[in-house]
Write an enzyme that holds these catalytic residues in place. Sequence first.
Site, PDB file in Angstrom:
ATOM      1  N   ASN A   1      33.948 -23.578   1.172  1.00  0.00           N
ATOM      2  CA  ASN A   1      35.299 -23.437   1.731  1.00  0.00           C
ATOM      3  C   ASN A   1      35.456 -22.128   2.496  1.00  0.00           C
ATOM      4  OD1 ASN A   1      36.459 -25.873   0.920  1.00  0.00           O
ATOM      5  ND2 ASN A   1      37.005 -25.082  -1.077  1.00  0.00           N
TER       6      ASN A   1
ATOM      7  N   ASP B   1      29.377 -30.642 -11.241  1.00  0.00           N
ATOM      8  CA  ASP B   1      30.122 -29.681 -10.456  1.00  0.00           C
ATOM      9  C   ASP B   1      29.311 -29.294  -9.222  1.00  0.00           C
ATOM     10  OD1 ASP B   1      32.534 -27.729 -10.716  1.00  0.00           O
ATOM     11  OD2 ASP B   1      30.852 -26.420 -10.199  1.00  0.00           O
TER      12      ASP B   1
ATOM     13  N   HIS C   1      38.201 -25.353   4.637  1.00  0.00           N
ATOM     14  CA  HIS C   1      38.588 -26.368   3.653  1.00  0.00           C
ATOM     15  C   HIS C   1      38.377 -27.792   4.149  1.00  0.00           C
ATOM     16  CE1 HIS C   1      40.143 -23.657   0.595  1.00  0.00           C
ATOM     17  NE2 HIS C   1      40.528 -22.883   1.596  1.00  0.00           N
TER      18      HIS C   1
ATOM     19  N   ASP D   1      36.403 -30.556   2.083  1.00  0.00           N
ATOM     20  CA  ASP D   1      36.863 -31.927   1.822  1.00  0.00           C
ATOM     21  C   ASP D   1      35.798 -32.946   2.222  1.00  0.00           C
ATOM     22  OD1 ASP D   1      39.266 -30.961   0.863  1.00  0.00           O
ATOM     23  OD2 ASP D   1      40.428 -31.525   2.644  1.00  0.00           O
TER      24      ASP D   1
ATOM     25  N   GLU E   1      36.200 -29.403  -7.497  1.00  0.00           N
ATOM     26  CA  GLU E   1      34.865 -29.876  -7.120  1.00  0.00           C
ATOM     27  C   GLU E   1      34.099 -30.427  -8.311  1.00  0.00           C
ATOM     28  OE1 GLU E   1      34.388 -25.571  -8.246  1.00  0.00           O
ATOM     29  OE2 GLU E   1      35.888 -26.736  -7.214  1.00  0.00           O
TER      30      GLU E   1
END
Length: 174
Positions: free
Chosen positions: A43, A35, A48, A52, A78
């Site tokens: 973010n 993770d 965002h 990404d 994630e």
Amino acid sequence: PLTGLWNRRHMMHQLELSLSGKRAQDNDFCLILLDVDHFKLVNDNYGHQTGDQVLVALARLLVSRLRESDTLCRWGGEEFLLLMPGCNLDEAQERLETIRQDLHAHPLQLDGLADHLPVTLSFGLTAYAEGETSSQLLQRADQALYAAKHAGRDRICISPAPTPAGSEGGTAAA
């Protein structure tokens, strides 16, 4: 589609195939949940689109450090899932530690950021125990991942083998 990795459905199929093969032949098999630490902050602070980019860059890094026999998927958000057939706990931990150290030595360079973005990962590592189901294996990896998060993140925690039925104790994440 974002990362170009396998999806969860494909991974569950691969996991079931691996476990049926594991039952048929006695070789090592590790499963890892990993993770991105504090991904919500990425973010929130960078947007965002940058989040990404982090996921895409991590997917590339992970794939470049894996063996041909390993299977990696984006598990959700994630979180990633890694299957490592023919790999024992020590070997898997060594590979994961190399990835963890690579991220420290070479922070991700992303479009639109003047500086490198420091990203760390938490890992929940477990090895298949005879008779274990895919759900049990995933649950142990998830417990180890939570242990890594609670212990401060940016680390690898290993789930101990389950206690055989009828013995004292239970399974706890290290």
